[in-house]
Each structure stands twice: as structure tokens, then as C-alpha cells.
Write an enzyme that holds these catalytic residues in place. Structure first.
Site, PDB file in Angstrom:
ATOM      1  N   CYS B 473       0.817  -1.212   0.000  1.00 21.02           N
ATOM      2  CA  CYS B 473       0.000   0.000   0.000  1.00 21.02           C
ATOM      3  C   CYS B 473       0.849   1.260   0.000  1.00 21.02           C
ATOM      4  CB  CYS B 473      -0.979  -0.019   1.152  1.00 21.02           C
ATOM      5  SG  CYS B 473      -0.226  -0.368   2.726  1.00 21.02           S
ATOM      6  N   GLU B 475       4.361   0.995   1.188  1.00 21.52           N
ATOM      7  CA  GLU B 475       5.757   0.647   1.410  1.00 21.52           C
ATOM      8  C   GLU B 475       6.572   0.941   0.167  1.00 21.52           C
ATOM      9  OE1 GLU B 475       5.304  -3.514   2.872  1.00 21.52           O
ATOM     10  OE2 GLU B 475       3.509  -2.470   3.559  1.00 21.52           O
TER      11      GLU B 475
END
Ligand code: SF4
Ligand code: SF4
Lengths: 315, 834
Positions: B473, B475
Site C-alpha cells: 500500500c 511501502e
């Protein structure tokens, strides 16, 4: 008492809202500073709290917790203007209230709030500059609106001059109803002007706004003549039954063109968003049964509006 | 204050719908949008017909083959066992070619499928009761045959019940830490639910070199091992042997597809398709063994690697696509220059890949329980734009083509991430804005100006930091420098706050103390007392969090290995070590922990500071009594709390408390080194966990009632940010402690009304806003361009709105698939409309 306050506050402006991230008010992302007090009383006014020249008490009755769990305001009103209503919530006697603000200070739910706060130029600049990253990237800046900002022309002049000197783009939104001197003082510090011409027929203007449009039209003509380099966007709120005829809009177009045109002419369809505020101020809404103009009407009027002679210094 | 109605607002079209909303209002079926459905892309349009109505088949074949292999390899080195298991799966897993597809291969039966990962378990993904499984996207029909259940019950689960990593991890924890973990949602360990956190493989390496070259490298290294070096023989040899095995198995898997394509061609009546199938056969014989030469070969090769990764392990969030506009570009450019393809052909290939990813669905157990990650299966983060390693802008024609596909391709795959930096071309910004304005939530934006320096602070080289890609999402990873991260813990700050106010206890868990004793809050005489109690509870929770993470890191390598993953990582190949078996020399181990309920806790502390300790408008006793009663009969107290300073309005009173909170956790992070010598950073990514996490937290002093969701990620509490998006962004910027390197992603959702970004002016201003957000050094932002009314209508008529996509948290999901609690939460997020 209010006059005294104003005396001592003369270096400050009476502000009733500062709205960040305004996208539909000229170049870039802007902050709108709303000044209180207006010589007009348009029936369709969507910011009625901007009309009065002093701070006012706003009462959002739906937010009142009710006397069963809260009576904080009852004990603090020196004027005896607050009493319990039939449904357990409080009611305000507007004739007795002198807008001292004591009740708003103690109301836990903000059902009672004061509209209008004196702010210095520095206060306003500081709050405006919080968003400077956004102005830098978008070409935005500070806009002064109201009410009628030129009713506080000295303050506005100092505010805009300070904003400019700090690199902010400046704009004003005016009804045009002010002394020429006020306008003349402020315009040199202004990058964009939004100028309302609400109605061409002086009679009807008087009936629906409380004032004649004579001065407004004169000021407009002189503004275009004396400050041809300052871009002016003309705006007309389209109000059903007032000015939503082709004839009316044509007449406004003629006024604008006679004065040498404008950088843009925008028609703003009436909306009823302001209505709930009248209740909060204890006022009756003058346009109770009005509906927004139909798309067909707006389309026809927009065609006429397109006849305005556009100058090249577009905003 | 009265909401001042800006007169010009009437200029903004009232009731403007986003293009996405318009299509749903008109009841358009799922398919490519507008003219995109014609010509060459008609093939994709056909494949999309009825796509969301396809049932989801449970794939137990992978679990069954894995189990077969694992049973016979007991006692061997873990990496070799996993290499053998993967080879066994690739040799025997059923394969098929579906319809007129150009990119072949699937990790399941035809249509949509859900793979069972029997080696893993979480509260949300739970395989011990196969009869209770549900797919993550609610309208989908999960097909579980009696045979599937029998296989799971008789062959698969009996083995894994004894051999799962989860069991080992729980048994390996000290008693007090385990007890805390067992109380749901105070600290939520996620390590055993996925093999690792999101990752994108170094696809470029396979495209350029081919697996044969990687296999040869492994063979060279094998033969170079010193026969007298016992460590090398025991530790490294099994690794390189596994790599050789896996390379062969992957090539064999591709060849199985080549063969199938040829036999299918023989029966194919249409000459055109017959030709295609023969081409597919040739491509599968070429890649992934040899370097790719054309875009078609490159896309097929990428998919094979991604597919095999799905067989190998469950990467949290799915297999990300990495910097796809970079590594595919040479093949695209060459094909275009040599007249082999047009942009439409390129789009067909890319969209084939998107469909292949969309076929995979996650399943969850326990229907009705709010999920930690509602409504999504996986992300496949796909990165475009950003800087090249040398610092020049990296955007190219493919970046634009992928944005175009995102506007025209109707599914929520892949999750598109655009990297933006100070010198991103204006045209790229424009294309991004046009795509965002579609209203499906894509792309999400990542800002190089924040992320690259944060990598440098942690010790990365400039070139590798410049080349980061988005995974999962929010990272970000440097593919040959980062080591993987084990799933990280979610720390419930709402619970920490509650414990600080009730001497370590929580209403949800009764008299039994959850945290530590910090005294009766009624005796606190200053805000400092309260703050010290909060910090002490936070320290205790973090202590357990670190212990849990240490155990998770060290125990995992005994259970899980990933030779395919590892062979694509430079450092693993240098060290001869599986990626799970840290520490790997030269790798950066960057993990994190998410602190949940940032806004809730800031607002609560701010309310107490002001009302109790500064103004004395409330006594602690009154406040606690109101919290105890969940504000029932204490509405005046609740209103005072609701009207106290709130985070999200650029109010230094609240924001400075936010900075103190970040500093408190950053210092705790600073003082801790992980099992592999890395760091755990403070992160704010709640996905949808703020809903269930809120369930266990009693009423809070910000006016939130018991059980209501906590605030989401780094966003202000739902609906309290009343001063517009610039104020929210300023608040977020001022709660950041830039002096600490122990910081990671801050996820920010922003809802704008379609009217506010309508037209050319809207595009320009949205672009300027994004530039400003970049200047402010934000990590991430994503937009929901949707009318509140649309969301409310969708709740009432889910049938009509079943294709309505909204941004949830790091991904877009179908609104009707979300639980009602989360739907309401999204509706309550402030919509900025000016
Ligand atoms: S503003 Fe003052 S006078 Fe008016 S109702 Fe409140 S307390 Fe009474
Ligand atoms: S203080 Fe406010 S909430 Fe309380 S009774 Fe008065 S108006 Fe209602």
C-alpha cells in the site's frame, strides 16, 4: 458601546470568516477573508451574517443539548435574553440581546457562537501565509470578500499592501457600492477585482437590494477608465424573478461594454445555501420560495453574457 | 462559526459527477471505456464481460502439492525443502489457456481463483475450518467443492496443524508477551499471516539475463564452494542447489505452457488464433529461460515470475510490479521503432497482465467480523514515474500509456502508484490529475522528495534510493538493498490511551490488567502526569511489540524459505542465503510498526490538556465518569470534548501533541535493534484496521463513543478537519519529526468533491496542489473524488453501485464490498468542497 469598540479597533478589521483552499475565486488556490458589514441587503444574500457592521450572536438551535443536560448559558446572560423553549432547548430574544458574547463563551456545543472578530493586518497575514506553499505553486493568494470589504477600505488597503509586499497575489470581491475614494485607495494594491453588477434596472435594484445601482454603475465606469490595467471580472448572481430575463442580462452587458468591457463576465445561478443562516441569526429568509434557475434559462443567458467585450489582460 | 457560503461557489457546477459516477448512474456494464473497447482492445473488452460475476474457485492444488513434497522432505535444509516443493508444484499443478488470452498462466483453475496457503494463518485468513471461508470481495461466489474440503481436511491440514509457523511463534513468545497478543487488537501481530511484507521482484534481471544465466551463476557458485569450508557446505550449498532446481522447474513450467499452446493450436479452427497460439508457444519456449526480445516476451516473462512467486509464498499485499514503465520500456521502444506494435497492442499486453492479476482473490474466514483489510485481495503496486538512478526524470511514453489504461480499464487492478518529484514534467502531472479526476482513486502518489532522503538517512546509496519502487500500500523498497520485512505489528494507540486513564486496564478485557499500573488518573495534577502515564503504557506495549517481532524474525526461517525470491536478490546470491534467513550482509533491514489512532489520541490528549488541566472546565472525575457511561447522560461533557482543539486544522495546540507522540515512538524505535540488526520505524498505515481496533477501545476524551472506529492512518479523526485540505496537510507536516530517521510511511486519504476539480481549472489547481504536497515533503497522498450522495445511494442500492470503486487505504476497493462500519467511516471522512 459598539462605536467605542470600533474607535479603539480602527486599526483592525472585523472578520467573520477566513476560508482556505478556495478554488473558484480567481487565480490559483486562495484564502478568502470575509469582512463584516455591507450597505446592501440583497434578498438572496447567502452570507447574511456579513451584512451587519458589528459582531452578532449565531444560534444553531439543532445543536443545543437542551436544558435537561445543560443550562450553561442561562446564568450568564445579563440581558435576560435567553429562556427555555417548549422542547427543552433554549430560545433567544433577539430584541433583548446586545451580542455581548457571554453565552457563546460558555456553550459547550457551540450552539451559541459569535460571528465577527477584530483582527489586525498581521493576524490576517499570518493566517493567510500558512498556505503559502499552495499559492506559490498555483499563483493564488489572498482575496478579500464580505460583506462589502470596501466598507472597511482603510483596513483593506493596509491588508492588501502588506500582502503584496510579501509576494502574495491580491484580489477583492466588491459590490461596487462605496465612495470612489475608497475604491481608488484600494485598487492600486489589487491584482484582480471581482465586481458584482446585480441588476441594470435602478428601480428593481432598489427594491431587491435596498439601494439604487447608480453609484455602482458609476464606480464601475470610472474604475475601467482610471485603472484600465487592473483586470475586472464582472459577476451577476442570476435570481429568478429578479434578473433572470434575457432583457436584464443584455442591459448589464451593455453597461459593461459601454465602460470598455471586462476581463470576464460570469453568471452565478442562485442557490438557496444561505437559507439556514437566516434562522440562526433570528431573521426571516426573504426569498423563501425561490428555486435555482433552470439549465435552459442559464444556457440562454450565458449566450447573451458572451457578448461582453473581453479585454486581453485576462485573469 | 457559520460555514460562510462563498458566492462564487455557485460557479462551481453543483451536483457534478465524476466520470466514474456517471458510468455507474448510466448502468454501464464492466468493460473498457468508450472507444477503447474497439479495435485491437476488443479482445480485452470481451475478457472483461461478466468478469465480476465469475465465481471464485478455491485452489487447493497448491496446498496439496506443497504438503506432499514437505512430507517427504522432513529434516532437510529448509531452503532445499522449499525449492523441492516449488519444483513439485510447477511440475504438477494443472495448467490451462483461457479463451483468447495472449499472456498465459494462472495460479488456479480457469476464471477467478483463491489460493490456499496452508502454511500460514491469521485471525483473518484462517484455513482450519474450510467450510467457513469467504472471499474478500463480498459479491463473489466462492466455490468450494466437497472434494476440496476433503483434501484440506484429510491431506493438508493434519500436516500443517503441527508444522505451522504460527503455532511455533506463539509458543516461542514469553508468557506475558503472548498474553498481550492473545488479547485481540491491542498489539496485533501480523507476521504469521503472510510470508513477508509486500515486495516487487527484480523483474528486470530476468528480462535481461534469463533464468539460464541465473542458474549458471548458481552452478558456478556451487562449484566454487570450498569443499573444506563446512559452513559453506552446510549453509550455502543447499541454497544454490535450490536455485538450480527452481530455475529448471520454472523453465519446465513455461515449456508445459508451450506444449499446451501447440496442442490447443492443433484443434483451433480459426486460423488467426491458431497463429497466435503458435506464437505463444514460441514465447513460452523463449522466456523466462532466455532474455526477452519483444514486449510480448517481456510481459509473459514478468507474469511467469510473478505467477511462480504466488506459488512459492503469500507475499502480504501480493507481488508488486515494480517500476514497470522502466523495465518494460526498452522492449516497448524497440517494438514501436521496428514497427512491430502500436500503442493499442502494447495496451492489450499490459491489460492482459492486469486481468491475470485480477483473477486472484483472497479468502477470509469468519464472515461478519470486521476485517483488518476490508474489501481487497492484494495490491500489486505498480510504479510509474519518479527519478532514474542518476537523478534525471524517468517518465517515458509507457508511463503515460499506463495512466491511459488506468482511465479506460475498469477493474481495480493493478494498484497504480505514481512517483512525483520536484521536477516531474507538467505533462505527467496533468495526466495524473486527469486520471485522479476519473474518480476511481488511481493513481496514488508517492513523493521522491521525502522518500529518497529517508532512505539516505538509513544508509542507502543515492542511486539505489533513486530507484526505489512502491510495494504494497505505502511501502517502498530498493530491490537489491532492502531485505524483506516480516509482517509487522499494529499498535493500538487508542488502547494505550485507555490504559493510561485506567491504571493499565481496559473495559473490553475486564478487571485483569492489560498494561502496567500507572496510577489512578484522578490523581493526575498536571498534563505532564497524564503524558507520563501515556508514555509508560506506550513503552510497555512497545516492549512486547519488539519482543514479538524478534521472535517472528528468528523463528520464521525455520519454517519458511523462498528460493525463487532469493535468487532474484543480488545480496542473497552473493551470500548464498535465503532471504528469510537473516541477517544478510549488506542488506538494510527496514521494518516498522503502525501506530493506530493518531488523530483520536491527539484530540483526546488535547481535550484533556485544555479542558481539565488548563481551563478547568472539566474535572478528571467528571470526564472519567462520562467516558465510563459512554457519554450517556453526559452530553455537555461530550460536546466540550468535541469542540476542543482538533488535529487536522493546522492548530499548533493539537499538532504539537502529535509531534510529541511521534517523537515518543521514534525514540522507542531508536533504542531498538531487530534480530537482524535492522530498525523498526514509526508508520501510520491502518488499512482498515482502525475499524476493528476501535471496537475494543472504550469511549475516548475526543468525544468518540465506545467501539467507534479510531482515526485512520495519519488522517485527522473523521469529520473534524473543518478548515479544508490545506490545513489538514499543514497539520500532517507539522506533526512530523524530521530529525528522526526511524520514520516510515504516512498514509493520507483525501476526499474531494468532483465539483471542486471540475474542468480545466480544476485540473490545473489539483496539479498545483499536488506540487505543493511534494514541496511539503509528504510521503503519500491519494484522492477520493466522489460525492457523498453517491456513497449514501450505494449503501441503499448496492446492486446498482456494485462497480463503484473508492479509495480505502492504500488501495481501491468496491464500495459495496466493504463492511457497513467501514462504509460509514468513509462517508464520514470530510469531503472538501470549495
Ligand atoms: S450574547 Fe449576551 S446578551 Fe445576547 S443572549 Fe448571549 S449573553 Fe445574552
Ligand atoms: S449553553 Fe448551549 S447547549 Fe447549553 S443550553 Fe445553552 S445553548 Fe444549549
Amino acid at each position: 458601546m459598539i462605536d467605542e469598540t470600533r474607535q479603539s479597533e480602527q486599526e483592525r478589521g472585523l472578520v467573520f470568516n477566513i476560508q482556505k483552499f478556495s478554488l473558484h475565486d480567481g487565480s490559483g488556490i486562495r484564502t478568502l477573508v470575509f469582512l463584516k458589514g455591507c450597505p446592501l441587503a440583497c434578498q438572496w444574500c447567502s452570507n447574511p451574517e456579513g451584512q451587519d457592521v458589528s459582531a452578532e450572536l449565531i444560534y444553531t438551535r439543532a445543536q443545543c443539548i437542551g436544558l435537561s443536560e445543560c443550562d450553561a448559558c442561562l446564568g450568564v446572560c445579563h440581558a435576560g435574553a435567553i429562556c427555555g423553549g417548549g422542547d427543552g432547548k433554549v430560545d433567544i430574544d433577539r430584541r433583548a440581546c446586545d451580542a455581548c458574547g457571554n453565552c457563546a463563551a460558555v456553550c459547550p456545543s457551540k450552539a451559541l457562537e459569535m460571528s465577527g472578530e477584530f483582527m489586525s493586518v498581521d493576524d490576517v497575514i499570518r493566517e493567510t501565509e500558512e498556505d503559502e506553499t499552495f499559492y506559490a505553486r498555483s499563483g493564488g493568494g489572498l482575496s478579500v470578500s464580505g460583506g462589502e470589504p470596501l466598507a472597511q477600505a482603510r483596513f483593506v488597503k493596509r491588508l492588501l499592501a502588506a500582502a503584496r509586499s510579501r509576494g502574495l497575489n491580491t484580489a477583492i470581491e466588491t459590490s461596487g457600492l462605496c465612495s470612489w475614494k475608497s475604491l481608488e485607495e484600494v485598487v492600486p494594491h489589487t491584482d484582480q477585482i471581482f465586481y458584482d453588477i446585480k441588476c441594470a434596472d435602478p428601480e428593481r435594484h432598489l427594491r431587491t437590494t435596498g439601494v439604487s445601482n447608480q453609484r455602482i454603475v458609476e464606480n464601475f465606469t470610472r474604475l475601467r477608465h482610471d485603472f484600465p490595467a487592473v483586470p475586472v471580472v464582472v459577476r451577476t448572481p442570476v435570481i429568478p424573478g429578479v434578473n433572470d430575463s434575457e432583457h436584464e442580462i443584455q442591459a448589464i452587458v451593455d453597461i459593461v461594454n459601454e465602460a470598455g468591457g471586462a476581463s470576464a463576465y460570469e453568471l452565478l445561478p442562485y442557490h438557496g445555501f444561505g437559507e439556514p443562516k437566516y434562522r440562526k441569526l433570528g431573521l426571516a429568509y426573504p426569498l423563501e420560495h425561490a428555486r435555482p434557475p433552470s439549465e435552459a434559462v442559464m444556457a440562454a443567458l450565458t449566450k447573451i453574457a458572451a457578448q461582453v467585450v473581453l479585454e486581453s489582460t485576462g485573469v | 462559526m457559520l460555514q460562510t457560503v462563498d458566492v462564487k461557489k455557485t460557479m462551481s457546477p453543483v451536483g457534478v459527477l465524476s466520470p466514474h459516477e456517471q458510468r455507474i448512474e448510466h448502468g454501464e456494464p464492466v468493460g473498457l471505456i468508450g472507444d477503447a473497447a474497439l479495435g485491437k482492445r476488443a479482445r480485452i473488452h470481451e475478457m472483461l464481460k461478466g468478469f465480476r460475476e465469475q465465481p471464485v474457485h478455491l485452489n487447493v492444488a497448491r496446498a496439496r502439492l506443497l504438503t506432499e513434497s514437505m512430507k517427504v522432505s522432513e529434516g532437510q535444509p529448509t531452503v532445499l525443502r522449499w525449492g523441492k516443493a516449488l519444483a513439485h508444484i510447477l511440475a504438477h499443478h494443472p495448467i490451462h489457456i483461457e479463451g483468447d488470452e495472449l499472456v498465459v498462466g494462472s495460479a488456479g483453475p480457469p476464471g477467478r481463483y483463491a489460493v490456499v496457503y496452508s502454511e500460514l494463518v491469521t485471525p483473518g485468513r484462517f484455513y482450519t475450518q474450510p467450510d467457513s471461508l469467504v472471499p474478500s470481495e463480498s459479491d463473489e461466489q466462492l466455490v468450494v467443492t466437497e472434494e476440496d474440503v476433503a483434501i484440506l481436511k484429510d491431506e493438508v491440514l493434519p500436516y500443517w496443524e503441527k508444522n505451522q509457523y504460527h503455532g511455533a511463534l506463539m509458543n516461542g513468545l514469553p508468557d506475558d508477551t503472548r498474553r498481550l497478543m492473545e488479547r485481540f487488537f491491542v498489539v496485533t501481530a501480523t507476521a504469521a499471516g503472510r510470508s513477508m511484507l509486500a515486495w516487487a521482484h527484480d523483474f528486470d534481471k530476468v528480462l535481461r539475463r534469463g533464468l539460464r544465466s541465473i542458474k549458471e551463476e548458481a552452478e558456478r557458485k556451487l562449484s566454487a564452494l570450498d569443499p573444506f569450508d563446512a559452513a559453506a557446505q552446510v549453509e550455502m550449498r543447499p541454497f544454490f542447489e535450490a536455485v538450480v532446481l527452481v530455475c529448471d522447474a520454472m523453465v519446465g513450467f513455461a515449456h508445459r505452457h508451450a506444449e499446451l499452446a501447440r496442442t490447443t493450436a492443433a484443434d483451433e479452427p480459426r486460423a488467426e488464433r491458431r497463429k497466435e497460439l503458435l506464437e505463444i508457444a514460441e514465447i513460452c519456449e523463449r522466456v523466462p529461460e532466455h532474455p526477452a526480445r519483444t514486449l510480448h516476451e517481456a510481459v509473459q516473462c514478468q507474469w511467469f515470475v510473478q505467477l511462480v512467486s504466488r506459488f512459492e509464498q503469500a507475499i502480504g499485499g501480493g507481488v508488486s510490479n515494480g517500476r514497470i514503465d522502466q523495465y518494460l520500456y526498452p522492449y516497448y521502444r524497440k517494438d514501436i521503432d521496428e514497427g512491430r506494435i502500436t500503442d493499442s497492442d502494447a495496451l492489450v499486453l499490459l491489460e492482459s497482465l492486469w486481468i491475470a492479476m485480477a483473477r486472484s482473490v483472497d479468502v477470509y474466514a469468519k464472515p461478519g467480523q470486521p476485517s483488518l483489510t476490508d474489501g481487497f485481495a492484494h495490491w500489486e503496486a505498480t510504479t510509474i514515474g519518479g527519478l532514474k538512478p542518476d537523478g534525471r526524470d524517468a517518465t517515458n511514453e509507457l508511463s503515460y500509456l499506463i495512466l491511459r489504461s488506468k482511465r479506460e480499464f475498469p477493474l481495480n487492478y493493478p494498484d497504480l502508484s505514481a512517483r512525483v518529484h520536484a521536477r516531474s514534467p507538467e505533462a505527467f502531472l496533468r495526466a495524473i490529475c486527469e486520471t485522479i479526476k476519473e474518480g476511481t482513486g488511481f493513481p496514488k502518489l508517492f513523493f521522491d522528495d521525502e522518500i529518497i532522503p529517508s532512505f539516505l538517512m538509513k544508509g542507502a546509496e543515492v542511486a539505489e534510493a533513486n530507484d526505489y519502487c512502491v510495494t504494497g500500500c505505502t511501502e517502498v523498497k530498493m530491490l537489491n538493498r532492502d531485505a524483506i520485512a516480516t509482517g509487522c505489528a499494529w499498535v493500538n494507540m487508542g488502547a494505550i490511551l485507555e490504559m493510561a486513564l485506567s491504571d493499565g486496564c481496559m473495559k473490553s478485557y475486564g478487571e485483569d490488567r492489560v498494561g502496567i499500573s500507572t496510577g489512578d488518573a484522578r490523581a493526575f495534577t498536571s498534563f505532564a502526569d497524564l503524558w507520563n502515564a501515556f508514555r509508560a503504557q506506550a513503552e510497555d506495549v512497545m516492549r512486547h511489540t519488539f519482543i514479538q517481532q524478534y521472535a517472528a524474525d528468528t523463528l520464521k526461517s525455520r519454517h519458511i524459505a523462498a528460493p525463487m525470491f532469493s535468487m532474484l536478490h543480488d545480496l542473497c546470491m552473493t551470500e548464498g542465503k535465503d532471504i528469510h534467513a537473516g541477517p544478510i550482509d549488506g542488506a538494510l533491514y527496514l521494518g516498522f510498526f503502525d501506530i493506530m489512532g493518531f488523530g483520536t489520541v491527539i484530540d483526546s490528549l488535547a481535550a484533556m490538556k485544555k479542558l481539565v488541566f488548563e481551563e478547568g472546565r472539566l474535572s478528571m472525575d467528571e470526564l472519567l465518569a462520562a467516558l465510563d457511561a459512554d457519554f450517556e447522560g453526559h452530553e455537555a461533557v461530550r460536546q466540550l470534548c468535541l469542540n476542543a482543539p482538533k488535529y487536522g486544522n493546522n492548530d499548533p495546540y493539537a499538532d504539537s501533541i502529535g509531534r510529541d507522540i511521534e517523537e515518543c515512538f521514534a525514540r522507542l524505535a531508536q533504542g531498538h535493534t531487530t534480530a537482524f540488526g535492522g530498525e523498526l520505524d514509526v508508520r501510520y498505515v491502518s488499512i482498515t484496521s482502525h475499524v476493528p481496533l476501535g471496537l475494543v477501545v472504550a469511549a475516548t476524551p475526543d468525544g468518540r463513543r465506545s467501539g467507534e472506529p479510531l482515526s485512520e492512518s495519519v488522517s485527522p479523526s473523521q469529520g473534524v478537519d473543518v478548515k479544508g485540505p490545506t490545513a489538514t496537510l499543514n497539520s500532517i507536516a507539522s506533526t512530523k519529526c524530521a530529525q528522526y530517521k526511524e520514520r516510515a510511511a504516512r498514509l493520507l486519504n483525501m476526499k474531494l468533491s468532483p465539483a471542486s476539480v471540475a474542468g480545466e481549472e480544476g485540473t490545473k489547481k489539483l496539479g498545483a496542489m499536488i506540487r505543493a504536497v511534494c514541496d511539503m515533503k509528504m510521503w503519500h497522498i491519494q484522492f477520493n473524488i466522489v460525492n457523498r450522495e453517491t456513497l449514501i445511494a450505494a449503501q441503499k442500492d448496492p446492486e446498482k453501485y456494485r462497480n463503484l470503486l473508492v479509495r480505502v487505504a492504500g488501495y481501491s476497493a468496491y464500495f459495496v464490498d466493504l463492511t457497513p462500519a467501514l462504509q460509514n467511516e468513509i462517508i464520514r471522512r470530510t469531503e472538501h468542497c470549495f
